[in-house]
Motif scaffolding. Structure first.
Motif, PDB file in Angstrom:
ATOM      1  N   GLN A 157      -6.010 -26.240  33.483  1.00  0.00           N
ATOM      2  CA  GLN A 157      -7.116 -25.688  32.713  1.00  0.00           C
ATOM      3  C   GLN A 157      -7.104 -26.208  31.284  1.00  0.00           C
ATOM      4  O   GLN A 157      -8.162 -26.509  30.714  1.00  0.00           O
ATOM      5  N   SER A 158      -5.932 -26.337  30.699  1.00  0.00           N
ATOM      6  CA  SER A 158      -5.857 -26.851  29.326  1.00  0.00           C
ATOM      7  C   SER A 158      -6.298 -28.317  29.280  1.00  0.00           C
ATOM      8  O   SER A 158      -6.946 -28.750  28.316  1.00  0.00           O
ATOM      9  N   ARG A 161     -10.077 -28.351  29.415  1.00  0.00           N
ATOM     10  CA  ARG A 161     -10.647 -28.031  28.093  1.00  0.00           C
ATOM     11  C   ARG A 161     -10.550 -29.240  27.169  1.00  0.00           C
ATOM     12  O   ARG A 161     -11.479 -29.521  26.397  1.00  0.00           O
ATOM     13  N   ARG A 162      -9.439 -29.943  27.244  1.00  0.00           N
ATOM     14  CA  ARG A 162      -9.291 -31.126  26.395  1.00  0.00           C
ATOM     15  C   ARG A 162     -10.316 -32.184  26.770  1.00  0.00           C
ATOM     16  O   ARG A 162     -10.902 -32.837  25.895  1.00  0.00           O
TER      17      ARG A 162
END
Length: 260
Positions: A157-158, A161-162
């Motif tokens: 998920q991170s 987002r990136r």
């Protein structure tokens, strides 16, 4: 009939691929026909040059880099004639890990060449390598020099987002939405960054490879995942494609899909 979008399909890997292109034309399926090696691109480009709905992308698939890396010079030679690039990227899965460093070298040169040329749209593979791929995109392909579609994204998920922060689009397929993690990732992506894909003939239904027209099978599940009405989804995806294609393309000799 509302237009459909298949942002990643290996048309030339179907036995009836030329007639399949006609099927895309007849049904209004905007299709990005990605290739796996530069040697495949000229024939694809020749066949699709007169089409309204189909464009050929110039690729060097990371899973084939171990055997075909010497074709990178050929890829660079063809780049000026193609606005679309794909399938390219990095695959750090167990089967292809031994070629990882070579893959990174090839992808770096691809990104640098695209940045130098400007105006390219890339369909990018990132299996078990999302951080590597995003690092390389950030370093070698400034936002104003190229646009990236993350194909079948399976990162964290991170990382998703990136990728959003880096300006990436995401092409989503039926197989991706069969997993809870895939559906969660899709919900993290802004609605205006989503595209649909089949990744045919690799994604199948009941043992039969999906064709571009089958991208409509994805609509109910995708609409449910992002909480929009299924009948609104085709227009939304078409608008996203149009926005992507409106992104600057300074190369006068690079043909463009005419947006929906």
């Amino acid at each position: 009939m509302k237009p459909l979008v298949d942002a990643h399909c290996h048309l030339d890997l179907y036995p009836d691929w030329e007639s399949l292109a006609e099927e895309c034309e007849a049904n209004g399926v905007y299709t990005l026909a990605v290739t796996t090696t530069p040697r495949a691109w000229p024939k694809n480009n020749e066949v699709f040059a007169s089409k309204k709905y189909v464009r050929a992308a110039l690729g060097l698939h990371p899973q084939l880099v171990g055997e075909h890396w010497r074709e990178l010079d050929l890829w660079e030679r063809y780049l000026s004639d193609s606005r679309y690039v794909g399938e390219v990227g990095v695959d750090a899965g167990p089967r292809f890990y031994k070629s990882l460093e070579r893959q990174k070298d090839v992808f770096k040169r691809i990104l640098q060449a695209c940045a130098q040329a400007g105006g390219k749209i890339l369909s990018v593979h990132s299996v078990r390598s999302a951080s590597i791929v995003l690092d390389m995109i950030e370093e070698h392909l400034p936002k104003d020099r190229g646009a990236v579609i993350m194909h079948w994204f399976t990162g964290t998920q991170s990382e998703a987002r990136r990728a959003v922060e880096l300006g990436c689009y995401f092409s989503v397929n039926e197989q991706m939405l069969r997993s809870a993690n895939g559906a969660k990732l899709v919900r993290l992506v802004p609605i205006d960054r989503l595209l649909t894909e089949t990744d045919g003939p690799f994604v199948q239904a009941n043992g039969t490879p999906l064709r571009p027209i089958d991208v409509r099978r994805l609509h109910p599940a995708l609409a449910g995942a992002i909480a929009v009405k299924a009948d609104e989804l085709p227009e939304m995806i078409s608008k996203n494609l149009k926005a992507l294609l409106a992104w600057p393309a300074p190369m006068a000799d690079c043909r463009r899909l005419q947006g929906p």
